[in-house]
Design a protein around this motif. Structure first.
Motif, PDB file in Angstrom:
ATOM      1  N   GLN A  34       0.853  -1.190   0.000  1.00 56.41           N
ATOM      2  CA  GLN A  34       0.000   0.000   0.000  1.00 56.41           C
ATOM      3  C   GLN A  34       0.890   1.241   0.000  1.00 56.41           C
ATOM      4  O   GLN A  34       1.609   1.491   0.969  1.00 56.41           O
ATOM      5  CB  GLN A  34      -0.927  -0.004   1.214  1.00 56.41           C
ATOM      6  CG  GLN A  34      -1.862  -1.201   1.262  1.00 56.41           C
ATOM      7  CD  GLN A  34      -2.701  -1.240   2.528  1.00 56.41           C
ATOM      8  OE1 GLN A  34      -2.424  -0.528   3.487  1.00 56.41           O
ATOM      9  NE2 GLN A  34      -3.717  -2.067   2.540  1.00 56.41           N
ATOM     10  N   THR A  51       0.946  -7.302   4.764  1.00 59.12           N
ATOM     11  CA  THR A  51       0.681  -5.954   4.273  1.00 59.12           C
ATOM     12  C   THR A  51       1.905  -5.086   4.516  1.00 59.12           C
ATOM     13  O   THR A  51       2.394  -4.996   5.652  1.00 59.12           O
ATOM     14  CB  THR A  51      -0.536  -5.343   4.971  1.00 59.12           C
ATOM     15  OG1 THR A  51      -1.687  -6.169   4.736  1.00 59.12           O
ATOM     16  CG2 THR A  51      -0.808  -3.935   4.434  1.00 59.12           C
ATOM     17  N   SER A 110       3.025  -1.313   4.311  1.00 59.79           N
ATOM     18  CA  SER A 110       2.542   0.061   4.214  1.00 59.79           C
ATOM     19  C   SER A 110       3.711   0.978   3.878  1.00 59.79           C
ATOM     20  O   SER A 110       4.667   1.088   4.655  1.00 59.79           O
ATOM     21  CB  SER A 110       1.887   0.497   5.527  1.00 59.79           C
ATOM     22  OG  SER A 110       0.769  -0.328   5.815  1.00 59.79           O
TER      23      SER A 110
END
Length: 500
Positions: A160, A243, A245
């Motif tokens: 992300q 994930t 970031s």
């Protein structure tokens, strides 16, 4: 004695036989009944080797199937594709391969032809060489990875990328870097969100590779998290979703920045009010009044981050009235004393400002330029309040401004490739979505203008030739003063895999 000498000088008589097929005399001691030419015509050493075969090709990811389950990426007429074709042939191990090469076929014909030259034993102590062709039919199918991409909850890792700024110029440049280095090749899906992009991957290692690429090209900080998806209590195995970031520094090119006092002292005691001249893996700053430069790496910035004072959307147009170079030169920057006036003030109050700028090499009287107007401007910044405002300039010039006609912007002789992205959290039927779309188009146009104006920036991206019609329309505006991109800087648009 003479008879012996005569017999000794007489050549030995060689026993010959006639070929049973064509009647040509040949050596009778060889034990063959046919000559070498007749053997080549009557014996086929390639018997058992098929003349046709199939190659499985995934049109989504443009990879070929290497049995049993591996999918590999091969360019047309490459070594990898030739090796794959040879592995598909059964019976090739019975002969000796001498040469293999491709025969040109139309890229969209779904046919790949290979010319093979082999050697083999036709009869006892007789080796012959033959040449034949094999045609491969490219069969379109879908690999397992692409099949998973069309179903939900199949990704294992996501990256992300976020940047909290009011425009998308940084992401547009980052997109071109990703395309040039083919860093998005392993992505399962790409989604565009309000503040950035989401890249989804089937493996954690692919996501980690993207994080390494982003760290090398932009000042970022990253944070990793994981979520337990399933757990097998019998085998003790678990599945996680990862994930990454990524946050980009909220400082972009042409932004006006006030450096913290300690940081400015550590960067060679540079003036605290500086311009961001370039963004790479580091932030590059320049003092427009002295030409002093400083570089700030990502770890230094994220230890004590600071915001921008003014960004590129807040620049004002000025008209250059006079330019007096001071003689100081550093790289492409030339220091000069410039007299300017706001374009909105001409004809009303004719207020002028005498400033020092780093644009002495490109500015001339009568030119337009863009800059920041600091006089009587209310700035909500704690760092600005700590500055000695009596010694701050009234105007900070950033770049030269070129007048562009609408037709010139619409028709260009070049274009850029874009990544295929899905839009998330956006309804095209809403008024807000239309406004976001118009804003994205304006940001993209500003990015294209930056490429036209900056030759150094163009060298970091791939630019492709536009269709001939666009080139013709572009030539209609020869009186436009905006800089153009030369044809020698453009690439021919060619797909990596042309099978469709």
């Amino acid at each position: 004695m003479s008879n012996y000498t005569h017999l000794q000088n007489t050549p030995a008589q060689v026993a010959t036989v006639l070929c049973c097929n064509c009647g040509v005399p040949m050596d009778g001691l060889s034990g063959l009944v046919m000559c070498h030419d007749c053997i080549k015509l009557t014996v086929d050493i390639t018997e058992g080797i098929p003349r046709e075969a199939n190659l499985s090709f995934c049109r989504n990811c443009e990879r070929f199937l290497q049995p049993p389950t591996q999918w590999i990426r091969c360019a047309l007429e490459s070594r990898e594709l030739l090796a794959l074709c040879l592995r598909k042939l059964k019976g090739l191990n019975k002969v000796r391969l001498v040469d293999a090469s491709f025969i040109w076929t139309e890229p969209h014909s779904r046919r790949i032809r290979v010319k093979l030259t082999v050697q083999g034993e036709a009869m006892a102590n007789t080796i012959i060489q033959q040449t034949f062709e094999v045609e491969y039919v490219v069969v379109a199918m879908q690999c397992a990875d692409c099949a998973k991409s069309y179903t939900t909850n199949t990704w294992r890792a996501t990256v992300q990328i976020r940047q909290k700024v009011a425009h998308k110029r940084t992401f547009l440049y980052l997109e071109q870097l990703i395309l040039k280095h083919n860093a998005h090749v392993d992505t399962v899906n790409i989604q565009e969100t309000k503040d950035g992009l989401d890249f989804f991957y089937a493996q954690k290692s692919h996501a980690a590779k993207m994080v390494e690429f982003l760290t090398a090209v932009a000042p970022v900080k990253n944070k990793r998290s994981e979520e337990l998806v399933s757990q097998d209590i019998h085998s003790g195995s678990s599945q996680y979703k990862f994930t990454f970031s990524i946050e980009l520094a909220p400082i972009c090119r042409d932004d006006l920045v006030v450096l913290p006092k300690k940081l400015a002292h550590s960067l060679g005691n540079i003036t605290r009010l500086v311009l961001c001249s370039k963004v790479s893996s580091m932030l590059h700053f320049i003092d427009p009044s002295t030409l002093q430069t400083a570089d700030l790496n990502a770890p230094q910035y994220w230890r004590s981050p600071f915001p921008t004072l003014l960004d590129a959307t807040q620049m004002v147009e000025f008209i250059v009235l006079d330019v007096e170079p001071t003689g100081d030169i550093r790289g492409k920057n030339v220091l000069a004393d410039v007299t300017v006036s706001r374009a909105s003030d001409l004809g009303t109050n004719d207020q002028t400002y005498y400033i020092r700028s780093h644009l002495g090499a490109i500015l001339h009287p009568g030119d337009s330029c863009m800059g920041y107007f600091l006089t009587n401007t209310n700035l909500n910044s704690d760092l600005w309040d700590t500055l000695d405002t009596d010694n701050t300039p009234e105007v900070v010039l950033v770049k030269k401004h070129y007048e562009r006609k609408s037709k010139k912007s619409k028709y260009r002789n070049w274009k850029l490739k874009r990544m295929a992205k899905e839009y998330n959290e956006m309804d095209d039927a809403t008024r807000q979505a239309r406004q976001e779309q118009e804003k994205a188009e304006r940001d993209y146009e500003l990015f294209l203008q930056e490429l036209e104006e900056d030759e150094e920036l163009r060298q970091t991206v791939n630019m492709y030739k536009a269709p001939t019609q666009a080139q013709f329309e572009s030539d209609m505006d020869d009186d436009d003063e905006a800089p153009e991109v030369g044809l020698d800087e453009l690439l021919d648009e060619m797909d990596d895999m042309t099978i469709s």
